[in-house]
Write a protein that holds these residues in place. Sequence first.
Motif, PDB file in Angstrom:
ATOM      1  N   LEU A 355       0.592  -9.508   7.955  1.00 55.99           N
ATOM      2  CA  LEU A 355       0.358  -8.334   8.802  1.00 55.99           C
ATOM      3  C   LEU A 355      -0.903  -7.596   8.358  1.00 55.99           C
ATOM      4  O   LEU A 355      -1.639  -7.053   9.193  1.00 55.99           O
ATOM      5  N   ALA A 356      -1.154  -7.562   7.050  1.00 59.05           N
ATOM      6  CA  ALA A 356      -2.396  -6.956   6.567  1.00 59.05           C
ATOM      7  C   ALA A 356      -3.598  -7.736   7.077  1.00 59.05           C
ATOM      8  O   ALA A 356      -4.617  -7.155   7.481  1.00 59.05           O
ATOM      9  N   LYS A 357      -3.506  -9.056   7.071  1.00 61.84           N
ATOM     10  CA  LYS A 357      -4.580  -9.887   7.613  1.00 61.84           C
ATOM     11  C   LYS A 357      -4.755  -9.619   9.104  1.00 61.84           C
ATOM     12  O   LYS A 357      -5.881  -9.554   9.617  1.00 61.84           O
ATOM     13  N   LEU A 358      -3.628  -9.414   9.810  1.00 66.20           N
ATOM     14  CA  LEU A 358      -3.697  -9.147  11.247  1.00 66.20           C
ATOM     15  C   LEU A 358      -4.426  -7.840  11.536  1.00 66.20           C
ATOM     16  O   LEU A 358      -5.216  -7.751  12.485  1.00 66.20           O
ATOM     17  N   THR A 359      -4.165  -6.815  10.715  1.00 67.80           N
ATOM     18  CA  THR A 359      -4.787  -5.515  10.982  1.00 67.80           C
ATOM     19  C   THR A 359      -6.274  -5.506  10.677  1.00 67.80           C
ATOM     20  O   THR A 359      -6.972  -4.568  11.065  1.00 67.80           O
ATOM     21  N   GLU A 360      -6.785  -6.514   9.990  1.00 66.22           N
ATOM     22  CA  GLU A 360      -8.227  -6.597   9.781  1.00 66.22           C
ATOM     23  C   GLU A 360      -8.971  -6.797  11.098  1.00 66.22           C
ATOM     24  O   GLU A 360     -10.168  -6.544  11.184  1.00 66.22           O
ATOM     25  N   TYR A 361      -8.257  -7.269  12.110  1.00 65.78           N
ATOM     26  CA  TYR A 361      -8.862  -7.511  13.425  1.00 65.78           C
ATOM     27  C   TYR A 361      -8.403  -6.457  14.431  1.00 65.78           C
ATOM     28  O   TYR A 361      -8.303  -6.731  15.622  1.00 65.78           O
ATOM     29  N   GLN A 362      -8.126  -5.238  13.933  1.00 67.55           N
ATOM     30  CA  GLN A 362      -7.567  -4.211  14.798  1.00 67.55           C
ATOM     31  C   GLN A 362      -8.529  -3.775  15.888  1.00 67.55           C
ATOM     32  O   GLN A 362      -8.094  -3.304  16.935  1.00 67.55           O
ATOM     33  N   ASP A 363      -9.851  -3.913  15.679  1.00 67.37           N
ATOM     34  CA  ASP A 363     -10.790  -3.555  16.735  1.00 67.37           C
ATOM     35  C   ASP A 363     -10.592  -4.428  17.959  1.00 67.37           C
ATOM     36  O   ASP A 363     -10.804  -3.994  19.096  1.00 67.37           O
ATOM     37  N   THR A 364     -10.150  -5.681  17.721  1.00 77.56           N
ATOM     38  CA  THR A 364      -9.957  -6.621  18.833  1.00 77.56           C
ATOM     39  C   THR A 364      -8.523  -6.608  19.334  1.00 77.56           C
ATOM     40  O   THR A 364      -8.270  -6.515  20.539  1.00 77.56           O
ATOM     41  N   ASN A 365      -7.585  -6.694  18.399  1.00 77.26           N
ATOM     42  CA  ASN A 365      -6.189  -6.828  18.839  1.00 77.26           C
ATOM     43  C   ASN A 365      -5.476  -5.487  19.021  1.00 77.26           C
ATOM     44  O   ASN A 365      -4.328  -5.454  19.460  1.00 77.26           O
ATOM     45  N   ILE A 404       6.852   0.984   6.348  1.00 79.32           N
ATOM     46  CA  ILE A 404       6.135  -0.267   6.598  1.00 79.32           C
ATOM     47  C   ILE A 404       4.629  -0.046   6.625  1.00 79.32           C
ATOM     48  O   ILE A 404       3.859  -0.881   6.128  1.00 79.32           O
ATOM     49  N   GLU A 405       4.181   1.083   7.174  1.00 82.98           N
ATOM     50  CA  GLU A 405       2.734   1.299   7.318  1.00 82.98           C
ATOM     51  C   GLU A 405       2.012   1.273   5.978  1.00 82.98           C
ATOM     52  O   GLU A 405       1.017   0.551   5.824  1.00 82.98           O
ATOM     53  N   PRO A 406       2.468   2.011   4.949  1.00 87.74           N
ATOM     54  CA  PRO A 406       1.752   1.921   3.670  1.00 87.74           C
ATOM     55  C   PRO A 406       1.864   0.544   3.021  1.00 87.74           C
ATOM     56  O   PRO A 406       0.953   0.124   2.310  1.00 87.74           O
ATOM     57  N   LEU A 407       2.965  -0.165   3.254  1.00 88.91           N
ATOM     58  CA  LEU A 407       3.060  -1.534   2.713  1.00 88.91           C
ATOM     59  C   LEU A 407       1.953  -2.403   3.274  1.00 88.91           C
ATOM     60  O   LEU A 407       1.360  -3.224   2.561  1.00 88.91           O
ATOM     61  N   ILE A 408       1.673  -2.247   4.576  1.00 89.99           N
ATOM     62  CA  ILE A 408       0.613  -3.044   5.202  1.00 89.99           C
ATOM     63  C   ILE A 408      -0.756  -2.574   4.731  1.00 89.99           C
ATOM     64  O   ILE A 408      -1.627  -3.389   4.406  1.00 89.99           O
ATOM     65  N   GLN A 409      -0.953  -1.252   4.672  1.00 93.98           N
ATOM     66  CA  GLN A 409      -2.259  -0.715   4.283  1.00 93.98           C
ATOM     67  C   GLN A 409      -2.623  -1.104   2.856  1.00 93.98           C
ATOM     68  O   GLN A 409      -3.792  -1.350   2.555  1.00 93.98           O
ATOM     69  N   HIS A 410      -1.637  -1.149   1.978  1.00 90.04           N
ATOM     70  CA  HIS A 410      -1.899  -1.423   0.563  1.00 90.04           C
ATOM     71  C   HIS A 410      -1.215  -2.722   0.141  1.00 90.04           C
ATOM     72  O   HIS A 410      -0.643  -2.816  -0.943  1.00 90.04           O
ATOM     73  N   ALA A 411      -1.297  -3.715   0.988  1.00 89.79           N
ATOM     74  CA  ALA A 411      -0.587  -4.981   0.734  1.00 89.79           C
ATOM     75  C   ALA A 411      -1.025  -5.611  -0.575  1.00 89.79           C
ATOM     76  O   ALA A 411      -0.201  -6.147  -1.319  1.00 89.79           O
ATOM     77  N   ASP A 412      -2.337  -5.545  -0.893  1.00 92.40           N
ATOM     78  CA  ASP A 412      -2.821  -6.194  -2.105  1.00 92.40           C
ATOM     79  C   ASP A 412      -2.432  -5.434  -3.365  1.00 92.40           C
ATOM     80  O   ASP A 412      -2.498  -5.968  -4.465  1.00 92.40           O
ATOM     81  N   TRP A 413      -2.040  -4.172  -3.207  1.00 92.89           N
ATOM     82  CA  TRP A 413      -1.538  -3.419  -4.362  1.00 92.89           C
ATOM     83  C   TRP A 413      -0.045  -3.668  -4.556  1.00 92.89           C
ATOM     84  O   TRP A 413       0.414  -3.908  -5.668  1.00 92.89           O
ATOM     85  N   PHE A 414       0.718  -3.641  -3.469  1.00 94.99           N
ATOM     86  CA  PHE A 414       2.152  -3.907  -3.569  1.00 94.99           C
ATOM     87  C   PHE A 414       2.418  -5.361  -3.940  1.00 94.99           C
ATOM     88  O   PHE A 414       3.337  -5.654  -4.704  1.00 94.99           O
ATOM     89  N   PHE A 415       1.606  -6.271  -3.402  1.00 93.40           N
ATOM     90  CA  PHE A 415       1.817  -7.705  -3.624  1.00 93.40           C
ATOM     91  C   PHE A 415       0.476  -8.321  -4.043  1.00 93.40           C
ATOM     92  O   PHE A 415      -0.233  -8.905  -3.213  1.00 93.40           O
ATOM     93  N   PRO A 416       0.090  -8.188  -5.298  1.00 92.83           N
ATOM     94  CA  PRO A 416      -1.231  -8.658  -5.732  1.00 92.83           C
ATOM     95  C   PRO A 416      -1.336 -10.180  -5.684  1.00 92.83           C
ATOM     96  O   PRO A 416      -0.332 -10.892  -5.723  1.00 92.83           O
ATOM     97  N   GLY A 417      -2.580 -10.632  -5.617  1.00 85.92           N
ATOM     98  CA  GLY A 417      -2.832 -12.065  -5.615  1.00 85.92           C
ATOM     99  C   GLY A 417      -2.982 -12.625  -4.221  1.00 85.92           C
ATOM    100  O   GLY A 417      -2.540 -12.034  -3.242  1.00 85.92           O
TER     101      GLY A 417
END
Length: 550
Positions: A355-365, A404-417
């Motif tokens: 979902l974090a990867k998906l939001t990187e394309y938020q300008d389009t999707n 859910i929103e902060p989990l997505i925004q900070h996905a690499d902090w909550f789930f590193p690697g």
Amino acid sequence: QVEKRLELVKQVSHSTHKKLTACLQGQQGVDADKRSKKLPLTTLAQCLMEGSAVLGDDSLLGKMLRLCGEAEDKLAQELIHFELQVERDVIEPLFVLAEVEIPNIQKQRKHLAKLVLDMDSSRTRWQQSVKSSGLASNLQPSGAKADALREEMEEAANRVEICRDQLSADMYNFVAKEVDYANYFQTLIEVQAEYHRKSLALLQNVLPQIKAQQEAWMEKPSFGKPLEEHLAVSGREIAFPVEACVTMLLECGMQEEGLFRVAPSASKLKKLKAALDCCVVDVQEYSADPHAIAGALKSYLRELPEPLMTFELYEEWIQASNIPEQEKRLQALWSACEKLPKANYNNIRYLIKFLAKLTEYQDTNKMTPSNVAIVLGPNLLWPQADGNMTEMMTTISLQIVGIIEPLIQHADWFFPGDIEFNVTGNYGSPMHVNHNANYSSMPSPDMDHTDRRQHDQARRPLSVATDNMMLEFYKKDGMGVRVMDTSWVARRGTSGVRKASSTPPATQPPAPPTDLPTTPHSPIPEQSPDISATPSPLLTSFGFPPGAER
């Protein structure tokens, strides 16, 4: 008294014999082989075995038919043995009692009555002869006739005495044998108990074999089944529907506008869910309709018996979302994540990373972290006792969005690697022309908007946006509750790892992500004093404040 009971016992015995005979499934009076051929259980067993031969042992249904057919045949043999024993030890003795022994006593009683009449008649004739001989005593023939009549009378009396003694003996024997007659019914219950014990033993022996075949069969449905059960059966770490849908969406749906919000075709969704239940997916067919893939993923998450974020941690998630200080809220969410069971943690990590990867394309999707949390949050966490749906949407779901929103925004902090989405490697790129046909060559979010969507209109089917109402509802402030905005905190990249510490992670989480420098004594950034009163800064296409680094 005995004579009165004779008729009653005869009636009861006759009726019981008749009803008990009707309970026999096999033909009465024939040997075991002939009885077996006409037994319904035998016919059923033959039918099951024939069905097993038709389907073959390579199918689960064929194996089940074979095992059940063998079990039914054994049950039929036990039933035949049981009926033969009941017939020998209960039915036949009851028949003898009702149709032979009691009627013989009754015949003896009638014979005695006849003998008594004969004796009375002889006595009458002798008395008349004596009376006549008294009037003419000098007539010699009359005296001889009287003697003959007297002998006849005495002989008749002797026969009556013998018959009466025999009848009395038979009646006493009948009374004495009542215990034996009652034992017929005890024998019936004992034989039935033994039959049922043997039948139960047969069934208990075959049940583990049937269950073993069921458990060993890999092609089990996944929708509506517990996550742990599905993972154990399939030997996977990530649920099959989750991995299949995520991998296909990475190839064909990252730039689809309104993904997870626009409703798919109901028939397409039903077909895809059925295909996923069979572990069969035509990637090429569904790559043209990413909304169906997204709908199937949402359905799988919602149909889980327990939400992915678990009932046990529901209160902790909600309490974390209610913490007013943002850095403490993030730490509380991190702590709840660490308490998830391993299977749930792996799958929620996989999903949040996607979902974090998906939001990187938020300008389009058009799917910002907030929008994604709105449409997917209620499918990841819900209370154990669902109440009124409207009430849940207006209160509980708002809190879930704040989780859910902060989990997505900070996905690499909550789930590193980093994470490999195509875990099993079973999903290749579809064989058709597509502007982003595989994930590794997916265009950058900064690519020209027109170039990214040049084929979309011709490729995408028309769908109905059923989640629009929900999305607009959350954007409003009419309910007096505003969705938490955590977009001011910049997301770290994959280089942000959890601090090594001897203290358990749940008690000492790493510092929350921040765009401000921190000191060793103060790992958590101070919250802006007017953060709740002022709107969020303008977001770039990645969801960061201008100038912030990942």
